[in-house]
Design a protein around this motif. Structure first.
Motif, PDB file in Angstrom:
ATOM      1  N   PRO A 125     -14.325  15.096   3.990  1.00 14.83           N
ATOM      2  CA  PRO A 125     -15.067  16.202   3.387  1.00 14.83           C
ATOM      3  C   PRO A 125     -14.427  16.772   2.124  1.00 14.83           C
ATOM      4  CG  PRO A 125     -15.022  16.451   5.764  1.00 14.83           C
ATOM      5  CD  PRO A 125     -14.115  15.308   5.433  1.00 14.83           C
ATOM      6  N   ASP A 126     -13.100  16.581   1.965  1.00 18.50           N
ATOM      7  CA  ASP A 126     -12.428  17.073   0.761  1.00 18.50           C
ATOM      8  C   ASP A 126     -12.417  16.053  -0.376  1.00 18.50           C
ATOM      9  OD1 ASP A 126     -10.604  15.197   1.620  1.00 18.50           O
ATOM     10  OD2 ASP A 126      -8.937  16.597   1.878  1.00 18.50           O
ATOM     11  N   GLY A 127     -13.072  14.895  -0.167  1.00 18.47           N
ATOM     12  CA  GLY A 127     -13.163  13.896  -1.214  1.00 18.47           C
ATOM     13  C   GLY A 127     -12.094  12.817  -1.160  1.00 18.47           C
ATOM     14  N   SER A 128     -11.137  12.934  -0.254  1.00 18.95           N
ATOM     15  CA  SER A 128     -10.112  11.903  -0.118  1.00 18.95           C
ATOM     16  C   SER A 128     -10.650  10.710   0.674  1.00 18.95           C
ATOM     17  CB  SER A 128      -8.869  12.482   0.561  1.00 18.95           C
ATOM     18  OG  SER A 128      -9.185  12.958   1.869  1.00 18.95           O
ATOM     19  N   ILE A 129      -9.882   9.627   0.733  1.00 14.83           N
ATOM     20  CA  ILE A 129     -10.313   8.401   1.395  1.00 14.83           C
ATOM     21  C   ILE A 129      -9.902   8.420   2.863  1.00 14.83           C
ATOM     22  CG2 ILE A 129     -10.155   5.881   1.421  1.00 14.83           C
ATOM     23  CD1 ILE A 129     -11.544   7.022  -1.053  1.00 14.83           C
ATOM     24  N   PRO A 130     -10.842   8.251   3.798  1.00 16.78           N
ATOM     25  CA  PRO A 130     -10.480   8.189   5.222  1.00 16.78           C
ATOM     26  C   PRO A 130      -9.618   6.961   5.519  1.00 16.78           C
ATOM     27  CG  PRO A 130     -12.831   8.614   4.945  1.00 16.78           C
ATOM     28  CD  PRO A 130     -12.299   8.210   3.599  1.00 16.78           C
ATOM     29  N   ALA A 131      -8.656   7.135   6.388  1.00 15.78           N
ATOM     30  CA  ALA A 131      -7.741   6.031   6.703  1.00 15.78           C
ATOM     31  C   ALA A 131      -8.453   4.874   7.375  1.00 15.78           C
ATOM     32  CB  ALA A 131      -6.605   6.551   7.586  1.00 15.78           C
ATOM     33  N   ASP A 132      -9.589   5.131   8.048  1.00 17.47           N
ATOM     34  CA  ASP A 132     -10.287   4.057   8.755  1.00 17.47           C
ATOM     35  C   ASP A 132     -11.415   3.443   7.940  1.00 17.47           C
ATOM     36  OD1 ASP A 132     -11.871   6.326   8.874  1.00 17.47           O
ATOM     37  OD2 ASP A 132     -12.511   6.014  10.949  1.00 17.47           O
ATOM     38  N   ASN A 133     -11.491   3.726   6.645  1.00 16.08           N
ATOM     39  CA  ASN A 133     -12.433   2.999   5.795  1.00 16.08           C
ATOM     40  C   ASN A 133     -12.082   1.512   5.808  1.00 16.08           C
ATOM     41  OD1 ASN A 133     -13.938   5.212   5.046  1.00 16.08           O
ATOM     42  ND2 ASN A 133     -13.641   4.943   2.849  1.00 16.08           N
ATOM     43  N   PRO A 134     -13.065   0.618   5.756  1.00 12.97           N
ATOM     44  CA  PRO A 134     -12.770  -0.821   5.890  1.00 12.97           C
ATOM     45  C   PRO A 134     -11.894  -1.376   4.768  1.00 12.97           C
ATOM     46  CG  PRO A 134     -15.067  -0.464   5.299  1.00 12.97           C
ATOM     47  CD  PRO A 134     -14.515   0.869   5.676  1.00 12.97           C
ATOM     48  N   PHE A 135     -11.922  -0.721   3.584  1.00 11.88           N
ATOM     49  CA  PHE A 135     -11.124  -1.214   2.464  1.00 11.88           C
ATOM     50  C   PHE A 135     -10.100  -0.167   2.008  1.00 11.88           C
ATOM     51  CE2 PHE A 135     -15.451  -3.036   2.161  1.00 11.88           C
ATOM     52  CZ  PHE A 135     -15.140  -4.369   2.412  1.00 11.88           C
ATOM     53  N   ALA A 136      -9.657   0.677   2.943  1.00  9.93           N
ATOM     54  CA  ALA A 136      -8.774   1.795   2.597  1.00  9.93           C
ATOM     55  C   ALA A 136      -7.455   1.347   1.990  1.00  9.93           C
ATOM     56  CB  ALA A 136      -8.513   2.651   3.839  1.00  9.93           C
ATOM     57  N   SER A 137      -7.020   0.126   2.289  1.00  7.19           N
ATOM     58  CA  SER A 137      -5.735  -0.367   1.773  1.00  7.19           C
ATOM     59  C   SER A 137      -5.906  -1.347   0.623  1.00  7.19           C
ATOM     60  CB  SER A 137      -4.948  -1.035   2.907  1.00  7.19           C
ATOM     61  OG  SER A 137      -4.699  -0.119   3.959  1.00  7.19           O
ATOM     62  N   ASP A 138      -7.122  -1.473   0.090  1.00  7.77           N
ATOM     63  CA  ASP A 138      -7.366  -2.445  -0.971  1.00  7.77           C
ATOM     64  C   ASP A 138      -6.566  -2.097  -2.235  1.00  7.77           C
ATOM     65  OD1 ASP A 138      -9.658  -4.716  -1.374  1.00  7.77           O
ATOM     66  OD2 ASP A 138      -9.115  -3.767  -3.276  1.00  7.77           O
ATOM     67  N   ALA A 139      -6.109  -3.129  -2.927  1.00  8.37           N
ATOM     68  CA  ALA A 139      -5.329  -2.913  -4.148  1.00  8.37           C
ATOM     69  C   ALA A 139      -6.157  -2.244  -5.237  1.00  8.37           C
ATOM     70  CB  ALA A 139      -4.779  -4.246  -4.648  1.00  8.37           C
ATOM     71  N   ASP A 140      -7.470  -2.462  -5.233  1.00  8.57           N
ATOM     72  CA  ASP A 140      -8.364  -1.793  -6.176  1.00  8.57           C
ATOM     73  C   ASP A 140      -8.716  -0.433  -5.589  1.00  8.57           C
ATOM     74  OD1 ASP A 140     -10.393  -0.879  -7.819  1.00  8.57           O
ATOM     75  OD2 ASP A 140     -11.415  -2.811  -7.940  1.00  8.57           O
ATOM     76  N   SER A 141      -8.184   0.635  -6.168  1.00  9.48           N
ATOM     77  CA  SER A 141      -8.381   1.971  -5.603  1.00  9.48           C
ATOM     78  C   SER A 141      -9.848   2.365  -5.559  1.00  9.48           C
ATOM     79  CB  SER A 141      -7.589   3.002  -6.415  1.00  9.48           C
ATOM     80  OG  SER A 141      -8.026   3.024  -7.769  1.00  9.48           O
ATOM     81  N   ARG A 142     -10.671   1.787  -6.424  1.00  7.09           N
ATOM     82  CA  ARG A 142     -12.098   2.109  -6.420  1.00  7.09           C
ATOM     83  C   ARG A 142     -12.768   1.572  -5.156  1.00  7.09           C
ATOM     84  NH1 ARG A 142     -13.857  -0.728 -11.840  1.00  7.09           N
ATOM     85  NH2 ARG A 142     -12.718  -2.352 -10.697  1.00  7.09           N
ATOM     86  N   LYS A 143     -12.326   0.430  -4.675  1.00  7.19           N
ATOM     87  CA  LYS A 143     -12.951  -0.192  -3.505  1.00  7.19           C
ATOM     88  C   LYS A 143     -12.618   0.543  -2.214  1.00  7.19           C
ATOM     89  CE  LYS A 143     -13.785  -4.764  -1.485  1.00  7.19           C
ATOM     90  NZ  LYS A 143     -13.428  -6.206  -1.523  1.00  7.19           N
ATOM     91  N   GLN A 144     -11.586   1.374  -2.229  1.00  7.96           N
ATOM     92  CA  GLN A 144     -11.151   2.060  -1.012  1.00  7.96           C
ATOM     93  C   GLN A 144     -12.221   2.988  -0.438  1.00  7.96           C
ATOM     94  OE1 GLN A 144      -7.465   3.953  -2.104  1.00  7.96           O
ATOM     95  NE2 GLN A 144      -6.431   2.005  -2.528  1.00  7.96           N
ATOM     96  N   ALA A 145     -13.118   3.462  -1.287  1.00 10.30           N
ATOM     97  CA  ALA A 145     -14.183   4.359  -0.829  1.00 10.30           C
ATOM     98  C   ALA A 145     -15.367   3.611  -0.243  1.00 10.30           C
ATOM     99  CB  ALA A 145     -14.662   5.240  -1.982  1.00 10.30           C
TER     100      ALA A 145
END
Length: 464
Positions: free
Chosen positions: A234-254
């Motif tokens: 809700p604060d705009g950060s990336i949830p740790a359980d997103n499927p691509f949360a650890s991706d090297a491309d920070s855009r894909k993490q969302a």
């Protein structure tokens, strides 16, 4: 009685007193010149001035009692009821009109007023109905200076707004009726043209989901956040359980799901399933040499984390319900090579499709309160209608479609509201009476439909 309700009732009484002696009750059909203030944030966006004030006379309303609901007001017949068709036992009226700035998505606030995004005007408007006569009392600009606002949703006292390149939220005061605080939630949103609208909803997990369409008709996107549904805390950060949360491309993490060319709306079913629609590509030539019948529009995709939904390489070829999960097929006209690690068999099949170029936009599940019980669990979708078919017999109506749900699965569809399109012309030709963009249900159980071509909001109620 809550203080805010007392204030609203006193305001309504004062308005009626000031208008006493007039031959008829008059409302403001355009936003007033004043805009509710809110705290600014650092931004280069220019504010948009609201249009001048105009007035129109209201018809009288009657109260309709039905078996399925508490009594609701039904205004007198108007041009919409004369033009638009609804099933037997229902009635449609204009709730508000002369809305300038492309009214798109809607949400009801904690004050029970209807709020709507004016995408071209860069504003949010409030359309209250204090006397509950089924007609908006006024059209008020309450937030301005936004960058193509589209999706909006309330979370408590905060109104979240999806703009072209950001999510903002605005804090509403029930004491003053003003928006007194403005905050940036995230600018981790792909901006720019192509499909420029952004839609947001909060899921049952408390997370913020945002859909962003493609930048093109058919292409391989450089930004993984496009043609996707994104997921944030809700604060705009990336949830740790997103499927691509650890991706090297920070855009894909969302990214939550991808390959979705333009999912203009999405929702959750009572069982917690995430459903999204999809506007398919243009200019795919069919067996008759025309861009009229392919690909079918996806009315329901079931969205799962990390999954691929086909675009720009594959599309769903099944028409209607797809209980057998028939796979997608390869788009041989895209001139794009399917990556080695992907196949069309890996693309999630559609649950339900409809005719190409139907252009599904906003959608909602029915609810209790006014509609009869057999209409309450179905899906209602605003079809924006075609603009680019070549065969006049293939022109798609701009309408509201009912998708019948049985045992949690979409099984068939039927027209619910129709009549906007002018015979012989497409919905995008400019000759149409209007084009529905969103459909929601209000606290009163009535259906509300926005029209971004004619600048109207319609209200549909059961009268049986």
């Amino acid at each position: 009685m809550k203080s805010k309700h007392i204030k609203l009732l006193l305001l309504g009484a004062l308005n009626l007193y000031l208008l006493a002696g007039c031959a008829s009750f008059v409302l403001t059909d355009q936003p007033s010149a004043s805009v509710t203030p809110f705290l600014p944030i650092t931004s280069t966006m220019e504010p948009t001035n609201p249009p001048d004030t105009a007035t129109t006379e209201l018809p009288a309303s009657t109260v309709v009692a039905t078996e399925a609901s508490t009594p609701l007001a039904l205004p007198a017949e108007d041009e919409a009821s004369a033009r638009l068709s609804v099933p037997d036992g229902f009635a449609i009226r204009i709730y508000a009109q002369n809305l300038l700035g492309k009214p798109r998505f809607m949400a009801f606030g904690p004050d029970d007023a209807l709020y709507i995004s004016m995408t071209n005007g860069g504003t949010i408007m409030r359309l209250p109905d204090l006397n509950q006569d089924g007609l908006a009392d006024s059209n008020e600009v309450v937030i301005s200076g936004l960058n193509q606002p589209h999706g909006l949703e309330w979370q408590g006292e905060w109104l979240y707004v999806a703009e072209n390149d950001r999510i903002e939220r605005f804090r509403y005061s029930s004491e003053t009726g003003l928006f007194e605080q403005r905050e940036l939630v995230t600018d981790n949103i792909p901006g720019g043209g192509g499909h420029y609208t952004r839609t947001l909803h909060f899921g049952p997990d408390g997370m913020l989901y945002v859909s962003a369409g493609s930048s093109c008709n058919v292409c391989k996107e450089a930004d993984p956040r496009r043609a996707a549904i994104l997921r944030f805390n809700p604060d705009g950060s990336i949830p740790a359980d997103n499927p691509f949360a650890s991706d090297a491309d920070s855009r894909k993490q969302a990214v939550w799901a991808w390959g979705l060319r333009n999912s203009v709306d999405f929702l959750w079913t009572p069982t917690g399933a995430l459903w999204a629609n999809l506007n398919g590509r243009d200019n795919l030539i069919d067996s008759n040499g025309l861009p009229d019948s392919l690909p079918p529009e996806v009315i329901v995709f079931q969205i799962s984390p990390g999954q691929f939904y086909g675009w720009p390489y594959c599309y769903s070829s099944v028409m209607g319900s797809n209980p057998d999960a028939i796979p997608q097929v390869l788009d041989t006209q895209s001139n794009l090579r399917l990556p080695d690690e992907l196949s069309c068999d890996q693309a999630v099949p559609a649950l339900f499709t409809d005719l190409a170029h139907s252009a599904p936009l906003g959608m909602s599940l029915g609810q209790a309160g006014n509609f009869p019980s057999d209409y309450q669990s179905d899906l209602y979708v605003a079809y924006h209608g075609s603009w680019n078919v070549e065969n006049p017999d293939a022109i798609r109506d701009c309408k509201v479609e009912r998708i019948v749900i049985e045992n949690g699965i979409p099984v068939r569809n039927e027209v619910f509201v129709n009549g906007w399109r002018t015979p012989g012309s497409s919905c995008g030709s400019g000759s149409a009476y209007g084009r529905p963009a969103d459909v929601i249900f209000g606290p009163d159980g009535a259906m509300y439909i926005s029209d971004d071509a004619a600048g109207r909001i319609y209200r549909v109620i059961s009268v049986q």
